[in-house]
Design a protein around this motif. Structure first.
Motif, PDB file in Angstrom:
ATOM      1  N   GLU A   3       0.836  -1.208   0.000  1.00  0.00           N
ATOM      2  CA  GLU A   3       0.000   0.000   0.000  1.00  0.00           C
ATOM      3  C   GLU A   3       0.867   1.252   0.000  1.00  0.00           C
ATOM      4  O   GLU A   3       0.561   2.239  -0.675  1.00  0.00           O
ATOM      5  CB  GLU A   3      -0.922   0.001   1.221  1.00  0.00           C
ATOM      6  N   VAL A   4       1.932   1.251   0.741  1.00  0.00           N
ATOM      7  CA  VAL A   4       2.841   2.399   0.814  1.00  0.00           C
ATOM      8  C   VAL A   4       3.483   2.630  -0.546  1.00  0.00           C
ATOM      9  O   VAL A   4       3.569   3.758  -1.039  1.00  0.00           O
ATOM     10  CB  VAL A   4       3.909   2.178   1.908  1.00  0.00           C
ATOM     11  N   VAL A   5       3.936   1.545  -1.179  1.00  0.00           N
ATOM     12  CA  VAL A   5       4.548   1.645  -2.501  1.00  0.00           C
ATOM     13  C   VAL A   5       3.508   2.148  -3.496  1.00  0.00           C
ATOM     14  O   VAL A   5       3.793   3.024  -4.330  1.00  0.00           O
ATOM     15  CB  VAL A   5       5.136   0.284  -2.936  1.00  0.00           C
ATOM     16  N   ALA A   6       2.296   1.649  -3.436  1.00  0.00           N
ATOM     17  CA  ALA A   6       1.228   2.067  -4.341  1.00  0.00           C
ATOM     18  C   ALA A   6       0.897   3.539  -4.135  1.00  0.00           C
ATOM     19  O   ALA A   6       0.681   4.290  -5.091  1.00  0.00           O
ATOM     20  CB  ALA A   6      -0.006   1.200  -4.135  1.00  0.00           C
ATOM     21  N   GLN A   7       0.867   3.950  -2.874  1.00  0.00           N
ATOM     22  CA  GLN A   7       0.588   5.367  -2.579  1.00  0.00           C
ATOM     23  C   GLN A   7       1.696   6.251  -3.124  1.00  0.00           C
ATOM     24  O   GLN A   7       1.439   7.326  -3.675  1.00  0.00           O
ATOM     25  CB  GLN A   7       0.433   5.568  -1.067  1.00  0.00           C
ATOM     26  N   LYS A   8       2.951   5.833  -2.987  1.00  0.00           N
ATOM     27  CA  LYS A   8       4.086   6.612  -3.506  1.00  0.00           C
ATOM     28  C   LYS A   8       4.016   6.712  -5.031  1.00  0.00           C
ATOM     29  O   LYS A   8       4.257   7.765  -5.616  1.00  0.00           O
ATOM     30  CB  LYS A   8       5.408   5.995  -3.070  1.00  0.00           C
ATOM     31  N   GLU A   9       3.677   5.601  -5.660  1.00  0.00           N
ATOM     32  CA  GLU A   9       3.559   5.610  -7.126  1.00  0.00           C
ATOM     33  C   GLU A   9       2.427   6.520  -7.562  1.00  0.00           C
ATOM     34  O   GLU A   9       2.558   7.281  -8.524  1.00  0.00           O
ATOM     35  CB  GLU A   9       3.340   4.189  -7.637  1.00  0.00           C
ATOM     36  N   GLU A  10       1.305   6.432  -6.860  1.00  0.00           N
ATOM     37  CA  GLU A  10       0.154   7.288  -7.194  1.00  0.00           C
ATOM     38  C   GLU A  10       0.511   8.757  -6.974  1.00  0.00           C
ATOM     39  O   GLU A  10       0.178   9.618  -7.792  1.00  0.00           O
ATOM     40  CB  GLU A  10      -1.060   6.909  -6.347  1.00  0.00           C
ATOM     41  N   HIS A  11       1.220   9.025  -5.892  1.00  0.00           N
ATOM     42  CA  HIS A  11       1.640  10.402  -5.603  1.00  0.00           C
ATOM     43  C   HIS A  11       2.590  10.911  -6.701  1.00  0.00           C
ATOM     44  O   HIS A  11       2.476  12.055  -7.156  1.00  0.00           O
ATOM     45  CB  HIS A  11       2.310  10.475  -4.226  1.00  0.00           C
ATOM     46  N   ALA A  12       3.513  10.037  -7.140  1.00  0.00           N
ATOM     47  CA  ALA A  12       4.446  10.414  -8.201  1.00  0.00           C
ATOM     48  C   ALA A  12       3.693  10.705  -9.499  1.00  0.00           C
ATOM     49  O   ALA A  12       4.003  11.666 -10.214  1.00  0.00           O
ATOM     50  CB  ALA A  12       5.479   9.312  -8.415  1.00  0.00           C
ATOM     51  N   GLU A  13       2.701   9.900  -9.809  1.00  0.00           N
ATOM     52  CA  GLU A  13       1.893  10.119 -11.016  1.00  0.00           C
ATOM     53  C   GLU A  13       1.127  11.428 -10.919  1.00  0.00           C
ATOM     54  O   GLU A  13       1.009  12.173 -11.899  1.00  0.00           O
ATOM     55  CB  GLU A  13       0.925   8.949 -11.229  1.00  0.00           C
ATOM     56  N   GLN A  14       0.598  11.695  -9.731  1.00  0.00           N
ATOM     57  CA  GLN A  14      -0.132  12.954  -9.530  1.00  0.00           C
ATOM     58  C   GLN A  14       0.810  14.147  -9.672  1.00  0.00           C
ATOM     59  O   GLN A  14       0.445  15.159 -10.266  1.00  0.00           O
ATOM     60  CB  GLN A  14      -0.812  12.967  -8.157  1.00  0.00           C
TER      61      GLN A  14
END
Length: 119
Positions: A3-14
């Motif tokens: 979840e942390v990795v997914a959140q970081k990836e989503e944040h990077a995409e944003q």
């Protein structure tokens, strides 16, 4: 952990998307500013041309009136006019001479090419 990795990836995409949006907005704003500056410059050019035309018209009418008052006198050009005429003539002669040199060089090159071909 996923979840942390997914959140970081989503944040990077944003972040990437926000950067892209900002770049597009800045580009659009810059192009709009350039168009506005070009329009303002065109208006200033038009105004300057009009002012020059009015000034030249007044000067021409003034000269015409002066020449009507003194038609028997031959009006000699002023020193500034004589210098300007001389400069114009010199520029014209220089351009003609450069054009002649280019023509001579081209003719010489053609002759060289023809002579080489014959040999």
């Amino acid at each position: 952990r996923k979840e942390v990795v997914a959140q970081k990836e989503e944040h990077a995409e944003q972040e990437k998307a926000a950067t892209k949006i900002q770049a597009v907005h800045r580009g659009r704003a810059a192009r709009k500013e350039v168009v506005a500056q070009k329009e303002e410059h065109a208006e200033q050019e038009k105004a300057a041309t009009k002012i020059q035309a009015v000034h030249r018209g007044r000067a021409a009418r003034k000269d015409a009136a002066a020449s009507k008052e003194k038609p028997e006198e031959m009006q000699a050009p002023s020193d500034d006019e004589a210098r300007a005429a001389t400069k114009i003539q010199a520029v014209h002669r220089g351009n003609a001479a450069r054009k002649e040199v280019v023509a001579q060089k081209e003719e010489h090159a053609e002759q060289e090419k023809a002579a080489t071909k014959i040999q």
